[in-house]
Design a protein around this motif. Structure first.
Motif, PDB file in Angstrom:
ATOM      1  N   ALA A 256      40.388  18.773  33.775  1.00 36.21           N
ATOM      2  CA  ALA A 256      39.783  19.715  32.842  1.00 36.21           C
ATOM      3  C   ALA A 256      40.086  19.333  31.397  1.00 36.21           C
ATOM      4  O   ALA A 256      41.149  18.806  31.077  1.00 36.21           O
ATOM      5  CB  ALA A 256      40.292  21.129  33.120  1.00 36.21           C
ATOM      6  N   GLU A 257      39.120  19.609  30.529  1.00 36.95           N
ATOM      7  CA  GLU A 257      39.301  19.492  29.085  1.00 36.95           C
ATOM      8  C   GLU A 257      39.311  20.906  28.520  1.00 36.95           C
ATOM      9  O   GLU A 257      38.322  21.623  28.639  1.00 36.95           O
ATOM     10  CB  GLU A 257      38.175  18.667  28.464  1.00 36.95           C
ATOM     11  CG  GLU A 257      38.118  17.237  28.967  1.00 36.95           C
ATOM     12  CD  GLU A 257      36.955  16.465  28.362  1.00 36.95           C
ATOM     13  OE1 GLU A 257      36.279  17.027  27.461  1.00 36.95           O
ATOM     14  OE2 GLU A 257      36.715  15.315  28.780  1.00 36.95           O
ATOM     15  N   VAL A 258      40.432  21.302  27.927  1.00 41.54           N
ATOM     16  CA  VAL A 258      40.637  22.679  27.494  1.00 41.54           C
ATOM     17  C   VAL A 258      40.715  22.743  25.966  1.00 41.54           C
ATOM     18  O   VAL A 258      41.373  21.912  25.337  1.00 41.54           O
ATOM     19  CB  VAL A 258      41.922  23.267  28.107  1.00 41.54           C
ATOM     20  CG1 VAL A 258      42.124  24.718  27.675  1.00 41.54           C
ATOM     21  CG2 VAL A 258      41.870  23.161  29.634  1.00 41.54           C
ATOM     22  N   SER A 259      40.046  23.717  25.396  1.00 39.88           N
ATOM     23  CA  SER A 259      40.082  23.924  23.953  1.00 39.88           C
ATOM     24  C   SER A 259      40.292  25.400  23.667  1.00 39.88           C
ATOM     25  O   SER A 259      40.142  26.246  24.550  1.00 39.88           O
ATOM     26  CB  SER A 259      38.784  23.446  23.296  1.00 39.88           C
ATOM     27  OG  SER A 259      37.675  24.165  23.808  1.00 39.88           O
ATOM     28  N   ALA A 260      40.653  25.709  22.427  1.00 40.33           N
ATOM     29  CA  ALA A 260      40.876  27.089  22.012  1.00 40.33           C
ATOM     30  C   ALA A 260      39.995  27.407  20.822  1.00 40.33           C
ATOM     31  O   ALA A 260      39.674  26.535  20.010  1.00 40.33           O
ATOM     32  CB  ALA A 260      42.348  27.313  21.658  1.00 40.33           C
ATOM     33  N   GLU A 261      39.595  28.676  20.723  1.00 43.24           N
ATOM     34  CA  GLU A 261      38.757  29.092  19.614  1.00 43.24           C
ATOM     35  C   GLU A 261      39.005  30.566  19.332  1.00 43.24           C
ATOM     36  O   GLU A 261      39.532  31.300  20.170  1.00 43.24           O
ATOM     37  CB  GLU A 261      37.274  28.873  19.945  1.00 43.24           C
ATOM     38  CG  GLU A 261      36.785  29.676  21.145  1.00 43.24           C
ATOM     39  CD  GLU A 261      35.344  29.375  21.505  1.00 43.24           C
ATOM     40  OE1 GLU A 261      34.715  28.580  20.803  1.00 43.24           O
ATOM     41  OE2 GLU A 261      34.858  29.956  22.490  1.00 43.24           O
ATOM     42  N   THR A 262      38.638  31.007  18.139  1.00 43.63           N
ATOM     43  CA  THR A 262      38.665  32.423  17.796  1.00 43.63           C
ATOM     44  C   THR A 262      37.234  32.908  17.662  1.00 43.63           C
ATOM     45  O   THR A 262      36.383  32.231  17.094  1.00 43.63           O
ATOM     46  CB  THR A 262      39.400  32.680  16.473  1.00 43.63           C
ATOM     47  OG1 THR A 262      38.716  31.991  15.414  1.00 43.63           O
ATOM     48  CG2 THR A 262      40.827  32.202  16.547  1.00 43.63           C
ATOM     49  N   LEU A 263      36.982  34.099  18.208  1.00 45.85           N
ATOM     50  CA  LEU A 263      35.661  34.695  18.087  1.00 45.85           C
ATOM     51  C   LEU A 263      35.607  35.643  16.896  1.00 45.85           C
ATOM     52  O   LEU A 263      34.536  36.098  16.513  1.00 45.85           O
ATOM     53  CB  LEU A 263      35.304  35.436  19.374  1.00 45.85           C
ATOM     54  CG  LEU A 263      35.378  34.598  20.651  1.00 45.85           C
ATOM     55  CD1 LEU A 263      34.898  35.404  21.841  1.00 45.85           C
ATOM     56  CD2 LEU A 263      34.572  33.326  20.520  1.00 45.85           C
ATOM     57  N   SER A 264      36.760  35.978  16.354  1.00 47.45           N
ATOM     58  CA  SER A 264      36.852  36.727  15.109  1.00 47.45           C
ATOM     59  C   SER A 264      38.138  36.300  14.437  1.00 47.45           C
ATOM     60  O   SER A 264      38.991  35.652  15.041  1.00 47.45           O
ATOM     61  CB  SER A 264      36.846  38.237  15.368  1.00 47.45           C
ATOM     62  OG  SER A 264      37.955  38.621  16.148  1.00 47.45           O
ATOM     63  N   TYR A 265      38.305  36.656  13.177  1.00 49.49           N
ATOM     64  CA  TYR A 265      39.417  36.133  12.393  1.00 49.49           C
ATOM     65  C   TYR A 265      40.761  36.513  12.994  1.00 49.49           C
ATOM     66  O   TYR A 265      41.005  37.673  13.293  1.00 49.49           O
ATOM     67  CB  TYR A 265      39.348  36.644  10.957  1.00 49.49           C
ATOM     68  CG  TYR A 265      40.453  36.110  10.086  1.00 49.49           C
ATOM     69  CD1 TYR A 265      40.526  34.749   9.818  1.00 49.49           C
ATOM     70  CD2 TYR A 265      41.424  36.951   9.564  1.00 49.49           C
ATOM     71  CE1 TYR A 265      41.534  34.246   9.025  1.00 49.49           C
ATOM     72  CE2 TYR A 265      42.434  36.455   8.754  1.00 49.49           C
ATOM     73  CZ  TYR A 265      42.487  35.103   8.497  1.00 49.49           C
ATOM     74  OH  TYR A 265      43.484  34.601   7.714  1.00 49.49           O
ATOM     75  N   ALA A 266      41.616  35.514  13.184  1.00 49.60           N
ATOM     76  CA  ALA A 266      42.928  35.750  13.777  1.00 49.60           C
ATOM     77  C   ALA A 266      44.070  35.498  12.801  1.00 49.60           C
ATOM     78  O   ALA A 266      45.231  35.637  13.147  1.00 49.60           O
ATOM     79  CB  ALA A 266      43.117  34.858  15.009  1.00 49.60           C
TER      80      ALA A 266
END
Length: 317
Positions: A256-266
């Motif tokens: 697996a290739e895993v990434s992280a993101e924010t859907l609103s400001y963190a």
């Protein structure tokens, strides 16, 4: 008539509130929304047109995490005004209410998602502290699934045919550290793709409200068939959260290739999960964050590499 001593104390409170609001990067409107107040109320307190109250100070402390400085300044205001010390409100009827005060702080959250034998298993642990002046008798949670987040029409058809049922989740919750007590579960709303509920600080044997100043560990776990899960794992910050750890455990053969993101400001930038070998041929992807802002949404997403065995993509895609 306001005495000079009281005016000085209120000015100090307003200054501390402004300093911590600015330090946390919040506008008056954002702070008001987080505390459950009208934006004008924040302006009136900071400009000395309103007297701060204990409830206001507790909510401000819960959101801004000043290390007790806001509460200390409030105490000075109360003493300068000659007001008596407040008496904590204790409830005798123990009627759990889903309407919670904005005085809960998540000191630490550990959320883990693991795949095994056609199921995704989720476990969430939160160290919860009551910084208010009233007992808390329940805690809200939500189980939400979406196998096709980028194809809402396809998702709606899937869950209309295979709705999410609480009885299928093996959901369980506990409160406490050394000898955790089971928590009763009350469903407040359900649809084909999610279940909203409150966890009661009590069960058929005992009641154990979270009293002012106390902290406890709330743990809940459930499972969802891989056919109903998507390739994402998300945490929504609904209470002030000091530290968050998200862990994803997948079989190594999936590549697996895993990434992280924010859907609103963190309030954070440039973050990514770390990768380490796990037990029984798994890989663990871990993301650690601190001091998240309210309403932030943090998501781990993954896709499978070319080396993944045939058919694996159907389990979580």
């Amino acid at each position: 008539m306001t005495s000079q001593l009281e005016l000085t104390a209120r000015t100090a409170f307003a200054q501390v509130l402004t300093v911590w609001r600015t330090r946390r990067g919040l506008s008056k409107k954002q702070l008001a929304a987080s505390m459950g107040y009208h934006p004008s109320y924040i302006s009136h307190v900071e400009s000395l047109r309103h007297h701060p109250t204990l409830e206001f100070a507790c909510r401000a402390e819960a959101v801004l995490a000043s290390g007790g400085e806001i509460i200390s300044r409030y105490e000075q205001c109360r003493q300068a005004a000659g007001e008596p010390a407040p008496t904590p409100v204790l409830r005798n009827d123990y009627e759990p209410s889903p309407m919670l005060p904005a005085t809960l702080v998540i000191e630490e959250e550990n959320a883990t998602l693991a795949y095994a034998d056609g199921w995704y298993f989720c476990r969430v642990e939160r160290v919860v502290r009551n910084v208010g002046d009233r007992p808390v008798t329940c805690y809200p949670v939500r189980v939400d699934v979406d196998r096709y987040p980028d194809q809402p029409g396809v998702s709606r058809r899937l869950y209309a045919e295979s709705p999410l049922q609480l009885s299928d989740l093996d959901f369980e919750a506990h409160a406490g550290d050394e000898q955790p007590e089971p928590m009763d579960v009350r469903v407040t709303r359900a649809s084909d793709a999610y279940v909203k509920m409150v966890l009661i600080f009590g069960n058929a044997r005992a009641r154990f409200p979270l009293y002012p100043g106390e902290r406890t560990r709330v743990t809940y776990a459930y499972r969802v068939p891989a056919s109903l899960w998507g390739q994402w794992f998300q945490r929504d910050i609904r209470f002030p959260t000091r530290a968050l750890t998200m862990s994803l455990r997948l079989p190594a053969e999936l590549a697996a290739e895993v990434s992280a993101e924010t859907l609103s400001y963190a309030g954070i930038k440039g973050f990514s999960p770390t990768e380490s070998p796990g037990e029984n041929g798994t890989v663990v992807y871990t993301l650690r964050l601190r001091e998240l802002l309210l309403t932030s949404q943090i998501r781990l997403r993954w896709r499978f590499g070319e080396r993944a065995p045939a058919g694996w993509g159907d389990l979580a895609a």
